[in-house]
Design a protein around this motif. Structure first.
Motif, PDB file in Angstrom:
ATOM      1  N   ALA A 108      -3.679   0.800 -10.918  1.00 25.29           N
ATOM      2  CA  ALA A 108      -4.405   1.054  -9.796  1.00 25.29           C
ATOM      3  C   ALA A 108      -5.153  -0.121  -9.544  1.00 25.29           C
ATOM      4  N   LEU A 110      -8.623  -0.920  -7.316  1.00 21.41           N
ATOM      5  CA  LEU A 110      -9.675  -0.375  -6.472  1.00 21.41           C
ATOM      6  C   LEU A 110     -10.190  -1.676  -5.708  1.00 21.41           C
ATOM      7  N   GLU A 111     -10.177  -1.488  -4.203  1.00 23.22           N
ATOM      8  CA  GLU A 111     -10.683  -2.762  -3.466  1.00 23.22           C
ATOM      9  C   GLU A 111     -11.385  -2.300  -2.352  1.00 23.22           C
ATOM     10  N   SER A 112     -12.089  -1.166  -2.282  1.00 29.27           N
ATOM     11  CA  SER A 112     -13.077  -0.607  -1.109  1.00 29.27           C
ATOM     12  C   SER A 112     -13.989   0.195  -1.803  1.00 29.27           C
ATOM     13  N   GLY A 154     -12.361   3.469  -2.884  1.00 32.57           N
ATOM     14  CA  GLY A 154     -11.781   3.164  -4.254  1.00 32.57           C
ATOM     15  C   GLY A 154     -12.697   3.294  -5.465  1.00 32.57           C
ATOM     16  N   VAL A 165      -9.045   8.410 -10.214  1.00 29.33           N
ATOM     17  CA  VAL A 165      -7.798   7.688 -10.116  1.00 29.33           C
ATOM     18  C   VAL A 165      -7.586   7.239 -11.580  1.00 29.33           C
ATOM     19  N   ASP A 213       0.831  -1.175  -0.073  1.00 28.63           N
ATOM     20  CA  ASP A 213       0.039  -0.028  -0.080  1.00 28.63           C
ATOM     21  C   ASP A 213       0.904   1.109   0.008  1.00 28.63           C
ATOM     22  N   LYS A 215      -4.943  -1.149  -3.168  1.00 23.10           N
ATOM     23  CA  LYS A 215      -5.925  -0.497  -2.127  1.00 23.10           C
ATOM     24  C   LYS A 215      -5.905   1.072  -2.376  1.00 23.10           C
ATOM     25  N   VAL A 216      -5.888   1.491  -3.665  1.00 27.94           N
ATOM     26  CA  VAL A 216      -5.845   2.664  -4.146  1.00 27.94           C
ATOM     27  C   VAL A 216      -7.353   3.538  -3.679  1.00 27.94           C
ATOM     28  N   GLU A 217      -7.311   4.306  -2.849  1.00 24.41           N
ATOM     29  CA  GLU A 217      -8.698   5.126  -2.661  1.00 24.41           C
ATOM     30  C   GLU A 217      -8.672   6.449  -3.176  1.00 24.41           C
ATOM     31  N   SER A 218      -7.864   7.007  -3.633  1.00 23.11           N
ATOM     32  CA  SER A 218      -7.744   8.652  -3.945  1.00 23.11           C
ATOM     33  C   SER A 218      -6.772   8.791  -5.086  1.00 23.11           C
TER      34      SER A 218
END
Length: 290
Positions: free
Chosen positions: A126, A128-130, A133, A140, A81, A107-110
């Motif tokens: 990237a 996206l896992e959340s 994200g 992103v 991360d 875990k890219v969120e921004s």
């Protein structure tokens, strides 16, 4: 990403743990388009320093082997991360090595976190896992350092308590749309965790393909032929694409602006472009993997 030799999108992405260096060359020879050496989830915390050293040594060795570099297989590394010191240290240690073709960022969120890659010469992908994200997907995908986006569906489904494929498809479509709007390659599917469930893998790939996803990550080499088969255009699709491409070539030769098919229907430029991509993909996948 696209396959260097064919120009078509990568179809299969194979993960291999960073603490298993004896598997790196085998993964490159597996038939996958992209090998992702993993420093994140596949490596226990106590072995992460060792894994990073393994990857650095392999990348240097790969860069010195012309036959390896010339092979039509890309080697990426999934770092830790980027919001953690370990993730930033991974990038600092590996990004300048010539054997590296891409960085996979978990875990890219921004979009802001990607600014840490300023000056990094390696394409970044990237994951996206959340929920955060997914909501940040358009920003992103549009970030100048991002060469592609993907989903980490197991973490995402766990966070949101999703058990319904229809609900997951809504999230997938958001990322497909964000990638297309940013001009990125198609979004590959996340891993199918049951390596023995070939029928389930094939059916899942077909469903993902139907909503605009393309290609898939794998956790075992035995999954690669199934993934290739799932994303190979059918004979009917290939024949249809050839008919459209031939009509377009005929219109171009005759100086016509409109493309008319033998049955009287007209097609426009995006349909022609898609037909040509289908033919390129069919030719690429008709060849056995290297």
């Amino acid at each position: 990403m696209t396959s260097p030799a064919s120009g078509v999108p990568a179809v299969s992405w194979l993960y291999v743990p960073g603490d298993r260096p004896e598997r790196f060359a085998k993964a490159v020879a597996s038939g996958a388009d992209v090998v992702i050496i993993d420093l994140e989830d596949a490596v226990a915390p106590a072995r992460k320093d060792e894994a990073r050293a393994n990857v650095a040594a392999y990348l240097r060795e790969r860069a010195s082997d012309p036959a390896d570099v010339a092979a039509d297989v890309a080697v990426h590394v999934r770092v830790n991360d980027l919001t953690t010191p370990r993730g930033r240290d991974d990038v600092a240690a590996l990004a300048g090595l010539p054997g590296l073709d891409g960085l996979r960022l978990p875990k890219v969120e921004s979009a802001a976190v990607l600014d840490a890659l300023a000056g990094c010469p390696v394409p970044a992908y990237a994951v996206l896992e959340s929920a955060a994200g997914i909501l940040a997907a358009p920003a992103v995908a549009a970030h100048p350092r991002v060469a592609g986006v993907a989903l980490g569906e197991q973490d995402l489904s766990a966070e949101l308590s999703i058990t319904d494929v229809a609900a997951l498809n809504q999230l997938r479509l958001q990322v497909v749309l964000a990638a297309a709007a940013a001009g990125l390659p198609p979004v590959p599917m996340s891993v199918h965790p049951n390596v023995r469930d070939e029928e389930g893998l094939l059916a899942s790939c077909a469903a993902g393909r139907a909503i605009g996803m393309f290609g898939r990550a794998a956790i075992h080499p035995r999954q690669i032929p199934v993934i290739r088969r799932a994303f190979t255009p059918t004979e009917e699709e290939t024949a249809r694409a050839a008919e459209i491409a031939e009509a377009a070539e005929r219109a171009e030769r005759e100086g016509l602006g409109a493309v008319a098919l033998p049955d009287g229907r007209f097609v426009d430029a995006p349909i022609v472009a898609r037909a040509r991509r289908t033919l390129a993909l069919a030719r690429h996948l008709a060849r056995p993997p290297a």
